[in-house]
Every structure is written in C-alpha cells, then in structure tokens.
Design an enzyme around this catalytic site. Structure first.
Site, short mmCIF file in Angstrom:
data_model
loop_
_atom_site.label_atom_id
_atom_site.label_comp_id
_atom_site.label_asym_id
_atom_site.label_seq_id
_atom_site.Cartn_x
_atom_site.Cartn_y
_atom_site.Cartn_z
N GLY B 186 0.82 -1.21 0.00
CA GLY B 186 0.00 0.00 0.00
C GLY B 186 0.85 1.25 0.00
O GLY B 186 1.95 1.25 -0.55
N VAL B 190 0.62 4.83 5.39
CA VAL B 190 0.10 3.73 6.20
C VAL B 190 1.21 2.74 6.52
O VAL B 190 1.23 2.13 7.59
CB VAL B 190 -1.08 3.03 5.49
CG1 VAL B 190 -1.61 1.89 6.31
CG2 VAL B 190 -2.19 4.03 5.22
N GLY B 191 2.17 2.61 5.59
CA GLY B 191 3.32 1.73 5.83
C GLY B 191 4.01 2.06 7.14
O GLY B 191 4.39 1.16 7.90
N GLU B 208 5.56 -3.30 0.91
CA GLU B 208 5.65 -3.05 -0.54
C GLU B 208 4.91 -1.75 -0.77
O GLU B 208 3.68 -1.72 -0.79
CB GLU B 208 4.99 -4.21 -1.30
CG GLU B 208 5.70 -5.54 -1.11
CD GLU B 208 6.90 -5.69 -2.03
OE1 GLU B 208 6.88 -5.14 -3.15
OE2 GLU B 208 7.87 -6.36 -1.63
N CYS B 242 1.61 0.08 -8.95
CA CYS B 242 2.69 0.62 -8.12
C CYS B 242 3.97 0.84 -8.92
O CYS B 242 4.78 1.71 -8.60
CB CYS B 242 2.96 -0.27 -6.92
SG CYS B 242 3.26 -1.99 -7.36
#
Lengths: 514, 474
Positions: B186, B190-191, B208, B242
């Site tokens: 994501g 948020v990672g 990732e 991505c």
C-alpha cells in the site's frame, strides 16, 4: 542543530560524494581497521579489562580474533559479494541481461552493546564498510572505557566523516534515533529494541535487531555428561555469564541432576581454580546496577555451587542453582550473569513443551548422542539458532547467519550475511528495443488469441539448462550426420544444406549461452 | 472478530499440521483450483471494482498467481530442505546447515489495485513456508474483497487462512494483535503506521510501498518503440499500478516526438474514444478520482484530459513541460496522467532522480550500454527495467521490493518463501574430540604448552588439505 544531527549530515554528505563506491576504497578502509586492531591491541585489552575485568587472552579470544576473521573474509571476498548476481531467466527474458546488483544503502546507524563492546560494535561496521555505506557508530556508554578508546582512536584509522563515533547515554541515543538513517543495526535488549524499531518506523528505516532471551540447554540423561558439562560451564561463565548466547538455564531429568551439578562444579574448579575471585580469567559484572539485579535473581532458589559475591568488586562467583522451577525469580528474565539454574523435566517431551511455552530464544542447546532426539528438538522448537553438543561456537562459523527470531530479534549477520543485510539487492532487467512484435500479445485491444499466446509465454516453465543441453545434443547429432556423410554416405544437396543449417542454428543457440 | 481469527489461526498452526510438506502442497493445489474454477467470478468482481477488462484480469493478475503457485509446488521440497553451508576448520566433522522454518501466523494486508495478485501472491509464500495467515483484503476493491472472503474458506483450511474484511478500524484492530510477520502492500503513510504497530511486538515486516517511478528516454534511442512500451505500462489499470512509469524525463528536442508517439499508440490501443474501449479501466473511487483530477489543475494537457465523474473516467492524458515543483510532481500519481519533465541530458536526469525519494522502479530507455550502466550505478531504486517497463515484476527469480520510502523486504518465487521463513542456523557437533577444545578453556596459558605441536605442524597441514579439497570440490 544538535551534535548528532551534524554528524549524520556530514556522513550523508560524504557518502553522496560517491567515494565509498569503488571497492578499492572499501578494502583500504577495511585494511585500516585491521591495522587498528593489531596496533592498538594493548589499548583495547586495557579498556576491556577495566570495563569487564576480562583478561587480555580473553579479549583476544572473544573479541578481536573474531573481528579480524570477519575483516579478512570481507577483504578476500568483497569483489565476489559486490558483483552483479545473475539469476535464472524465463522464456520471455531469454535474450536479456537479468541480475541482482548489490548497492549501498546510505548511512547506517550501529548501536553497540557493552558485553562484547568491540565485537558487537565493529563486526556490523565491517559489513557496513564492505557494502559501501557510511556508518555512525554509537558504542554503549555502559562499557565506558571501551567507548572512550573507540572515540579517540578509531578516527585515526578510518575516514572521520564517513565513520564517526558518537558517544553518550540515553539522551544522545534518542537524539540519534530521531535522525533519518538508511538502516539501523542494534544490539541489546528486547525492551530497547522495540523503541529502536518504533523510531525507525517514522522514517521507514529497515532494522536489524540482535536481542536476547533465555537460551535453554537440554541435557539428555544418556549422553556423556562430563563432556557436556565442561562445554556448558565454559559457555556459561565466559564473560561472567554476560553473553547473549550463553546457556541461560539447564533442563535435565531429576536422575542426573546431582551428576550435572557435580560435573559443573569440577569444571568450574578446573577452569577458574578454587578461588575464581583471584583468578585472572574470571570476569566481573559490568556495573553495580547489574550486580544488584543478578544477585536478586537468586532469591528463592537453592544454591548448589558458589553463590559468593563481593559488591565492592562487582564479583559474583560461578553459581549453580538446583531444583529451580518455571516460576522462580531467576526464570523471569534473561539472567546475563553467572547463575546457572537447573530445572528438572521428565524427558525431552516436557523439555520441548517448557521451551515452547516461552518466547523464542536466541539459541537452543541440546546435549545428546541420539541424532533422532536432536532432530526432534529442531523440528519441534524454534530459536535464532540451534547448537547440539556444544555452546557458543556457531557464532564463529561465518557462513551461518547469526540472529534471532520473534523476541530474540530480526535480521542476521556475520560474513556475507552482514554484507547482504546492509546492502540493497536491486533487481535489474536489461532488455533491448527490438523484437517488439512479441509484445503485441500484451497490448490492447485484447483478444482471446493474444491471451492464449501470453499464457504460453508466461506459464511455460523453461528449464534453460535443459534447453542448452538439448541444443548441444542437437548440434552433435547434426555433426554426426555430417561426419557420416563425409565417410562415404551420400546425402542429397537439400539434406546437406539442412544438416548444415541445423548444426549452425543449434551451435548458435548453445554458444550464445541461452 | 479479528482476535478470534488470529487465535484460531494460531491454535491451528500450533497443532503442527502445516509442518508436513504434503499438507502445504495440498493447500497450494487447492488455491490453484480456486483460481482456475472461479476465473469468471473473479473477472466479474474486478469489472465491478475497477472496470478491468476480461483479458486484463488473467493477463495482469491470474497468470501471475498461477505461475507463483506452480513454482512453489514444483520447488517446495527443495526450498524447505536443510541448506548445507561452508564449514570452517573447527566444524569440519560437524553437520552445519540452515533449516528454513515457519514463522507462525502472518498478517497479509492487500491493496485495491491488483486485489488478487497482491493478496494471494504473498499467501502462496506464506503457505509454502508452513505458516498460517490472516488475509485482510482492501475494502476499496469491495467486490473482490467480498468474493475472496466467500471463496477462500471453500478451498483452503478455514482456520489456518481466515479472511478478515473491513475498513480502517478493523485493520487497526488487527494491527494491535501480535503476529509473527506482517506483509503490507500500500502507501508509505500507512506503511509507517504498520511498522510502528509491528514494533510493539517486535514483529518483522515486509512493506511493498510506492513512489514516483521515473522513466528516462534517451534522445538517441528508438523513440517509437519506447513510447509504445511506456504507453502500455502507464495506462494499464488506468495508471493504478505501483510500478507504473510515473513521469517521463527527456530532452526538449524529442519531447514533441514523444507526445506524438504516445498519441499514436493510444489510438492503436484504445481507439479514438477510450471511454468506449472495453480494455480501459476506471479510477477505483470518487476520492481518488477527485485527487487525480486535482493534480491536473492549472495545466493544459496535450493529449486527453477529458473526464466523466459519473463513471470515474479519466482519459489517458499526457502533459508536457511540467515544472518540477508542480503538484503532479509532489506525490505518486496513481492515475492516467503522464507528465513529461524536460532535462538537459542524462546527467541532469540522474540529478533530478537523486533529489527525490528512492522509487520502486526506474525505467531507462537507451541503446547505449555504457550510459545505461552509469545511470543504474548513480541512482538507486527498488528495481530497474531497461528498454521496457514493469517486466522485472514478471520474473520470479528477481526479488521484487522497494528501498527507502518505496519499501523494505522483497518477494516473488523463492524470495517469498525465504521472506516468510526463519532461516535457523544449525550446528550439530559430537561429544567426542574434546581435546580440540582445550585451546579455548581457561586457564588461558595452558594451551600454549598443549597445542604447540598441533598448532605448528598438524593444524596448518590440515587447513591446507581442507582448502585443497574444497577447491577441487568447487
């Protein structure tokens, strides 16, 4: 700007000049580090003596010897480790260059520990230098003499800007952890490990955490108890028990407990004489705080051997505690001192259960002649490492990754593992702007037919080696046919051309090294 | 609910049933069957989520998953076996190897852009490595998420691999719990939160993430082919990939040509009105639609620019002479806008790239091998594809992952297996040959006497013999 901010900034600036890229530069720094250790042997040994009461022999055996080995290995293998690493291709990439390229990450923060202040601070540095990074080195303030020597002397051998040493306590470390690094390598406790990882998360910085735990040591009643106990005694009381991979506690059946106590007692006397306090090769607890901590762990347990202490010297004698249970105070935390509790279990099954009820340790030790039993312990437990029939020595095999799992840590190092841990392994696919026709199967407008082709190319697992061998076989078959012809069998002209083309094509396929 | 799912998964894991390789193979075969049997349902869900074309679904998601499953099934015995390592003199008669072991319960948090691929590919590795896994698909790809929740328990072990659906609060609940590894796909924001939550339990993570993947076009290369490939990579899934080429860097002298080639290619791929093309997707939701439209504000595109909010449709759009400080250049686009930023030469491009965060991918279109090598050497990124886009993703022997802000850890093929295993160092010695250990025991001064003969003659000879033997052995 704080001192820490400045140091990191300088290191980053220096890294960006690109001077760590050439392998020659890295080897030069590694050779200087090697010189540092041999030139300053005395200073290092003195510092360790004052920090931990360790003898000069002890320092050499446990700190500098391993370090020298790591440096020499890195120097020898660096060009191999840093080279592009080709990987297996598939049908679609058969004519492309495909490889993994190791690259430096940038600026690494290395936070050392106090128990082996030189080994656990400089071994990661070897990997950092080899991988082409800059590194900020923060030795533990608890081993204050070693920290001071490192701060004063290391800059005389290594590049001051790329590999600065930052000393200080909790607040300096916190200040460092606010800065942005490209990797943080921490050796120490799980409690602080969590804080390190939390700080790293704010910058999305990957971490290696070499933590600790209670490493269990199971002694099978049918093994050679004398030898087992000698090795355990050595592993336990080296550095006065202050070793992350020391056997923390022993598990054995009640029938052999007294024998175990007796044998350990014998080994203690053999290694440390009847009066370890006066013996040069027996160390001291690092400071008052830990002295008090370890002493209090003895509460409520029966002392079978030793138990003597001298607060003024931070001395605690080699001590064995028997009939200890899972609820005893000494079983509540990693001992990190010269107390060896013995807990009785009914057999290997109960030992495995006991181990699994607790956090995954850094290492599980098992002493047994029964290979099946050893394999069972491996299969039914988990730990950073497993060592059968000895203590500590897996640390010295650089081909083995050294690290924890779960509460005992994440990531690993030693030898090539340090290099890989502190590199970015970058995937590279080099294609050409030709053969565009083959790409049409992926482009819209999509049709079922195109999809069929895509399926074929993507799903067909080509064993490239087998393809090469087939090409070779085809080539020889063609050549054989040709030779037979020369020997008198006449082929018609089209067949001749056919054979020649066949040989040519398969030869090409083979030699172009698909 | 989340706690229960984890508890059941943990208990199921501790029962030991994932240990035997046969069990893992059986689960992988079942997963394979699910993909094959339910392809139509999956396609329908994706059409509803993101207007994915029926051909793009297998092309972009299912074939990849199938590949991973097939590889895992074929190689599992090899991957899970003990891996012998090089011994040293001290361990010459010992067993020295690395034993891969399961970690325990893995949390897999999927993303919405390729909801099946980025959720199930990590699951393949988790199963292969012998773990249990709690699967949390993204709620933004709602139909896929609900379908996964319905299907997975019908094929896989219900307790070991539960699917937990929900939004932000359910995810936060999950992140409070203790897992043995968290695999997140994501955004970087948020990672960071995922890693912070994991830190509280000392749980290792694979992140990732994303970034702005630059795409440099050298003026001397075959611009037409370069643009075909870039166009494909950019507008597939409506730019919501991505590793999509985020922006182009090229010299001003070829900018016009680049625009023209892209325009031609778009015509070829999607026709005059991409809105009517069955192969052109939509933006996932209104929020992202507004976000992407906002990035274009104040700029006039040279290609495309049309939109239809009711359908969340944004036409394939190209913008030229985009200034580096524009909003479009400040965040990952994740949409069908392709900005062209001009640079004076390759050095300028390298500088531009290095001033920014390390991206997930770097694309270089150039026929000069030396120049390509230099650009690779002087930049950093998760991965690199030269003269094409995205294809490094399809080769499972290449580790797929980011660096810096684009992520940590990697997967695909054996790398997933390794990432979701613990590589346990094992050294099995014997209780014999105790004499050799004398050198290490205190008192330290005894060994000089004892080992003098051995040290001076025998050990060096042995060392030489062993070195010789290992060299011959290769």
């Amino acid at each position: 700007m704080s001192r820490e901010q400045l140091v990191v900034q300088r290191a980053r600036k220096s890294f960006h000049t690109g001077k760590t890229k050439p392998l020659e530069y890295r080897v030069h720094q590694l050779k200087s580090l090697l010189r540092f250790i041999s030139d300053r042997r005395r200073d290092i040994a003195d510092a360790v003596k004052r920090d931990l009461g360790k003898s000069e022999h002890g320092t050499e055996l446990f700190e500098t010897l391993g370090l020298e080995g790591e440096i020499k290995l890195a120097i020898e293998k660096l060009s191999e480790w840093a080279a592009p690493r080709p990987v297996e291709k598939n049908l679609l990439t058969i004519t492309d260059e495909v490889y993994v390229q190791p690259e430096p990450l940038g600026v690494v923060l290395i936070i050392g520990a106090w128990n082996y202040p030189w080994a656990v601070t400089l071994q990661p540095l070897v990997g950092a230098i080899a991988a082409g990074n800059a590194a900020v080195i923060k030795p533990s303030e608890v081993s204050s003499h070693s920290a001071k020597v490192m701060e004063e002397l290391l800059p005389q051998y290594l590049d001051k800007d790329l590999y600065p040493v930052v000393t200080g306590g909790v607040s300096e470390t916190q200040e460092l952890l606010k800065q942005r690094f490209d990797h943080i390598f921490y050796t120490g406790s799980s409690v602080v490990g969590k804080l390190v990882m939390e700080a790293a998360a704010r910058h999305l910085t990957p971490v290696t955490l070499e933590l600790g735990g209670k490493s269990p040591c199971y002694i099978d009643k049918n093994c050679d108890i004398t030898v087992a106990c000698r090795r355990i005694t050595w592993g336990k009381f080296v550095n006065c028990g202050q070793t992350c991979i020391a056997p923390d506690y022993v598990l054995c059946e009640p029938s052999v407990q007294s024998r175990v106590v007796e044998e350990i007692n014998k080994s203690i006397k053999e290694f440390y004489t009847d009066n370890p306090k006066t013996f040069e090769d027996y160390g001291r607890i690092i400071n008052q705080r830990h002295f008090k901590r370890v002493m209090s762990l003895m509460e409520g347990s029966t002392v079978a051997v030793g138990g003597d202490s001298d607060e003024s010297q931070c001395y605690i004698g080699p001590t064995v505690l028997k009939d200890v249970t899972g609820e005893s105070k000494v079983m509540k935390e990693e001992i990190f001192g010269p107390l060896l509790p013995i807990i009785t279990v009914s057999g290997v099954e109960e030992a495995i259960q006991f181990i699994n009820e607790r956090e995954k340790p850094l290492v599980v030790y098992v002493f047994s002649n029964d290979n099946k039993l050893i394999k069972r312990v491996i299969a039914e437990t988990s730990s950073g490492a497993l060592l059968a029939n000895d203590c500590l020595v897996h640390f010295t095999v650089s081909a083995l990754p050294f690290g924890g799992v779960g509460n005992s840590g994440m990531g690993c190092y030693h030898g090539r593992h340090s290099f890989d841990q502190l590199s970015h392994l970058r995937s590279c696919l080099i294609k050409q702007l030709k053969m565009e026709g083959i790409n049409s199967m992926r482009y819209p407008p999509h049709t079922a037919k195109k999809l069929g082709w895509a399926r074929f190319f993507l799903l067909k697992h080509v064993n490239v080696c087998r393809l090469r061998r087939m090409a070779l076989l085809a080539m020889f078959t063609g050549l054989a046919a040709f030779v037979v012809q020369v020997k008198g069998v006449k082929y018609s002209s089209p067949v001749q051309i056919g054979i020649k083309s066949f040989v040519l094509v398969s030869g090409m396929l083979y030699f172009t090294g698909i | 609910m989340e706690r229960q799912a984890l508890q059941r998964a943990k208990e199921a894991f501790l029962s030991g049933r994932t240990r035997p390789v046969e069990f893992r193979l059986q689960q992988l075969h079942a997963l394979q069957r699910m993909i094959t049997e339910k392809e139509t349902e999956i396609s329908t869900a994706l059409k509803q989520d993101i207007n994915r074309s029926q051909y793009d679904t297998p092309l972009l998601e299912l074939i990849g998953i199938e590949n991973e499953i097939k590889l895992a099934i074929e190689k599992l015995a090899e991957w899970a076996a003990p891996r012998p390592v090089e011994k040293n003199l001290l361990t010459i008669s010992d067993e020295v190897y690395i034993q891969p072991e399961p970690l325990g319960v893995v949390l897999i948090i999927g993303a919405w852009n390729y909801p099946w691929a980025v959720t199930l590919q990590p699951l393949v590795g988790a199963i292969a490595a012998g773990n249990a896994a709690v699967v949390k698909p993204s709620e933004l790809s709602e139909y896929s998420s609900l379908l996964l929740r319905a299907l997975l328990p019908r094929y896989l072990d219900k307790e070991l691999y539960p699917v937990v659906t929900g939004g932000v609060s359910e995810t936060q609940e999950l992140l409070k719990l203790r897992f043995d590894h968290v695999f997140y796909t994501g955004g970087s924001t948020v990672g960071k939160l995922v890693m912070e939550a994991a830190a509280r339990h000392l749980t290792p993570v694979t992140l990732e993430l994303g970034g702005k993947s630059p795409c440099y076009i050298d003026k001397d290369c075959d611009v037409r082919i370069a643009c075909r490939r870039i166009t494909w990579g950019k507008f597939v899934n409506c730019g919501q990939t991505c590793i999509a080429p985020d922006y182009i860097l090229c010299e001003p002298c070829i900018q016009g040509r680049v625009v023209e080639c892209i325009r031609q290619t778009l015509l070829e791929f999607y026709g005059a009105d991409p809105k009517c093309s069955p192969d052109y997707s939509r933006i996932i939701n209104q929020r992202h639609f507004n976000r992407v439209m906002g990035l274009m504000e104040g700029y006039t595109p040279v290609v495309g620019g049309q939109s239809d909010a009711s359908q969340r449709y944004i036409a394939p759009t190209v913008l030229k002479d985009v200034p580096p400080h524009s909003r479009m250049m400040q965040e990952e686009i994740f949409g069908p806008l392709l900005p062209i930023v001009t640079v004076s030469d390759m050095d300028d491009a390298i500088r531009f790239i290095n001033e920014r965060e390390k991206p997930l991918a770097l694309y270089i279109f150039c026929s000069d091998k030396k120049a390509v090598k230099r650009m690779i050497e002087e930049t950093s990124s998760g991965g690199v594809t030269v003269n094409d886009v995205m294809m490094h993703y399809t080769l499972s022997s290449l580790p797929f992952g980011g660096v810096g802000q684009s992520g940590m850890g990697r997967y695909h093929g054996k790398h997933t297996f390794d990432q979701l295993s613990h590589q346990r160092a094992c050294l099995v010695r014997s209780l014999g040959m105790e004499r050799v250990n004398l050198a290490r025991y205190p008192p330290q001064d005894r060994q000089t006497y004892v080992l003098n003969a051995e040290v001076k003659i025998f050990l060096p000879m042995l060392h030489m013999l062993i070195t010789l033997a290992t060299h011959l052995h290769g």
